[in-house]
Enzyme design. Structure first.
Site, mmCIF file in Angstrom:
data_model
loop_
_atom_site.group_PDB
_atom_site.id
_atom_site.type_symbol
_atom_site.label_atom_id
_atom_site.label_comp_id
_atom_site.label_asym_id
_atom_site.label_seq_id
_atom_site.Cartn_x
_atom_site.Cartn_y
_atom_site.Cartn_z
ATOM 1 N N GLU A 164 -167.976 55.239 41.109
ATOM 2 C CA GLU A 164 -166.237 57.533 42.164
ATOM 3 C C GLU A 164 -166.765 58.332 40.918
ATOM 4 O OE1 GLU A 164 -162.817 55.768 42.254
ATOM 5 O OE2 GLU A 164 -161.476 57.795 42.909
ATOM 6 N N GLU A 213 -158.098 53.924 50.918
ATOM 7 C CA GLU A 213 -156.989 53.185 50.001
ATOM 8 C C GLU A 213 -155.163 54.310 50.732
ATOM 9 O OE1 GLU A 213 -156.253 52.845 45.535
ATOM 10 O OE2 GLU A 213 -157.282 50.941 46.476
ATOM 11 N N GLU A 273 -163.903 47.313 47.101
ATOM 12 C CA GLU A 273 -163.135 47.486 45.514
ATOM 13 C C GLU A 273 -162.236 45.641 44.910
ATOM 14 O OE1 GLU A 273 -160.919 50.797 43.918
ATOM 15 O OE2 GLU A 273 -161.578 51.919 46.037
ATOM 16 N N GLN A 322 -165.951 48.221 39.292
ATOM 17 C CA GLN A 322 -167.500 49.790 39.671
ATOM 18 C C GLN A 322 -168.328 49.354 38.789
ATOM 19 O OE1 GLN A 322 -166.075 53.995 39.312
ATOM 20 N NE2 GLN A 322 -164.369 53.701 40.055
HETATM 21 O O1 AHR Z 1 -161.637 51.703 40.973
HETATM 22 C C1 AHR Z 1 -160.863 53.334 40.844
HETATM 23 C C2 AHR Z 1 -159.247 52.873 41.328
HETATM 24 O O2 AHR Z 1 -159.007 51.797 41.919
HETATM 25 C C3 AHR Z 1 -160.147 53.505 43.055
HETATM 26 O O3 AHR Z 1 -160.355 55.155 42.828
HETATM 27 C C4 AHR Z 1 -159.023 53.403 43.620
HETATM 28 O O4 AHR Z 1 -159.775 52.871 45.116
HETATM 29 C C5 AHR Z 1 -158.386 52.025 42.645
HETATM 30 O O5 AHR Z 1 -156.684 51.754 43.115
#
Ligand code: AHR
Length: 514
Positions: free
Chosen positions: A31, A177, A307, A362
């Site tokens: 991200e 989300e 995620e 991530q």
């Molecule tokens: O991965 C960090 C954040 O966690 C992402 O931006 C979001 O989608 C989630 O709440």
């Protein structure tokens, strides 16, 4: 085995499978957040950067993890992102406020750079479109920019930006989300369901899917619940699916677990994360089945767990607002965190019939297995190792397991002390077993792996530590690493006993004796 040692039987049979392990189960996520992109994968001027500014050392570690698919560019970031800011001549790209993470986004890295990086890293892109401030039109235009061959303004623009051939991006997330009040442009389920349906429809049209013969249809992921503690869960998922079912291929789900800043919560809650994740999947599996029946569809929608990880969300942010690429969400993972990640991987494998995409969130610097220093080196976090072992080996099919493991109580109900997953890869004939002992004492596991031929053990790797909070770092990169262990003897071609240290992760490989 000592007299009072706990004993657990684990049984698996080659004929009893959960399903095929989709390689995309081992995906990850990048991200525009903190130093994931800037100072993570992209750092022009770094001694190890290539001509595009991509850090070769990082690409090497990504390849070591055997990640097949990477989701981009968010996350919360995507819900305020105008993708046109990130394409075209770099000197003309705008510098903007990112209202998702209160940072400054230079837009030096965008869609074309990501596609190039994917090629260099050998991964498939999974793009997300903005459903917060973004419109259905913006989403369709991004598909056109990426996938249309030429002859239109946007496809010619891509070509003039250096990509003569279309990228043919297959995987697309329709927003991120959208159930969360923290999301830029958050919507209620009805509004999002309707918008996602329209976005899916026109994204497919922009991809040339007017009829069913399109050679490369999009694989669309509709935004599901951000976690199962949302008040709207699982109604959100039902409503959104009822609107979109025929148009989408996956329902997304997210979940992070934490021991907590200050470590004030019971350890059992944290150690039960994998079993809780299993229940969360179970509810969404049932929700998909319900909607499938209700809308009379023969098509199967799958889950995209795009995620998941351990993340100490309760930790305070120390970096001021509006910095470029600040050091935020740079969790340093403990040995104990690696045990939880190993259990979560087991859960994904044990549900691989319905979970077809998984993205460890991530990949670099931001709650990530790979850490970098600006201008400097890298290190592998504790969590890197279970991911690497399973991603490289646990392929083929996952087998159903039966276990009589003891259980412990926690806030979610109960969880298994011994958490397991077993896979068999018909291509290599290899059987992999991943065992996490969440017990505070050693235990003996008695494995019975039937209908898989005559097996012999070929690998045993183990992670143990006398310090549950031990970590790796730039100064101590190999403080917590797996070690080779003594191979168990296989009796009757299918039975093996193995002592698992207290609080440990053990990975075993068996192959058929010719
Ligand atoms: O991965 C960090 C954040 O966690 C992402 O931006 C979001 O989608 C989630 O709440």
């Amino acid at each position: 085995m000592t007299k009072n040692m706990r004993h657990t039987k684990i049984f698996a049979d080659g004929n009893l499978t959960v399903g095929r392990v989709d390689p995309n189960l081992y995906g990850s996520f990048l991200e525009h957040l903190g130093r994931a992109i800037y100072g993570g994968i992209y750092e022009p001027g770094h001694p190890d950067a290539d001509e595009n500014g991509f850090r070769r050392d990082v690409i090497g570690l990504v390849k070591e993890l055997a990640v097949p698919l990477v989701r981009y560019p968010g996350g919360n970031f995507v819900s305020g992102y105008d993708w046109t800011d990130g394409v075209g001549p770099k000197e003309k790209r705008p510098v903007r406020l990112d209202l998702a993470w209160f940072t400054t986004e230079p837009n030096e890295f965008g869609t074309d750079e990501f596609m190039k990086w994917c090629r260099a890293a050998g991964v498939e892109p999974m793009m997300a479109v903005n459903m917060g401030t973004g419109t259905v039109k913006d989403a369709a235009r991004l598909v056109e920019y990426c996938n249309h061959a030429g002859g239109t303004e946007l496809s010619e623009y891509r070509r003039s930006n250096g990509a003569d051939k279309p990228y043919n991006v297959r995987y697309w997330c329709i927003g991120n989300e959208m159930d969360g009040s923290w999301q830029i442009g958050h919507l209620d389920a009805e509004s999002y369901g309707k918008k996602a349906l329209e976005a899916a429809k026109v994204m497919r049209w922009a991809n040339g899917e007017m009829d069913e013969d399109c050679p490369s249809p999009l694989r669309l992921v509709v935004s599901g619940s951000s976690n199962h503690e949302m008040k709207t869960f699982p109604e959100w998922d039902r409503i959104v699916l009822e609107h979109t079912y025929p148009q989408v291929d996956y329902l997304s789900m997210h979940r992070y677990y934490e021991y907590g800043a200050g470590r004030k919560r019971p350890l059992e809650d944290f150690l039960g994360s994998a079993d809780d994740m299993h229940r969360f999947i179970g509810t969404l599996r049932a929700t998909i089945e319900y909607v499938r029946a209700k809308v009379r569809s023969e098509k199967q929608v799958y889950l995209s767990f795009d995620e998941w990880n351990v993340w100490t969300q309760s930790a305070e942010r120390t970096e001021p607002a509006w910095k470029r690429a600040p050091h935020i969400l740079e969790d340093v993972y403990t040995f104990q965190d690696a045990l939880v990640v190993a259990g979560m991987l087991n859960t994904l494998l044990n549900n691989c019939d319905i979970v077809r995409i998984g993205c460890l969130a991530q990949l670099v610097n931001v709650i990530a297995p790979i850490m970098t220093k600006n201008g400097g080196g890298t290190f592998r976090q504790t969590t890197f190792y279970p991911f690497r072992a399973l991603s490289n080996n646990a392929r083929g099919v996952a087998l159903r397991t039966i276990s009589d493991s003891a259980r412990f109580e926690n806030m979610y109900g109960t969880a298994r002390c011994l958490n397991e997953a077993v896979t068999y890869d018909p291509a290599t004939g290899e059987v992999c077993v991943s065992l996490v002992n969440y017990g505070q004492e050693a235990c003996e596991a008695e494995l019975e792996l039937r209908s898989l031929g005559n097996l012999k053990a070929t690998e045993r790797t183990e992670m143990t530590s006398s310090d549950l909070f031990a970590v790796n770092g730039f100064d101590c990169p190999e403080n917590v690493v797996p070690h080779e262990g003594e191979l168990p003897r296989v009796k009757d071609g299918s039975k093996a006993k193995i002592v698992l240290p207290a609080m440990s992760w053990t990975f075993l490989k068996f192959s058929r004796i010719a």
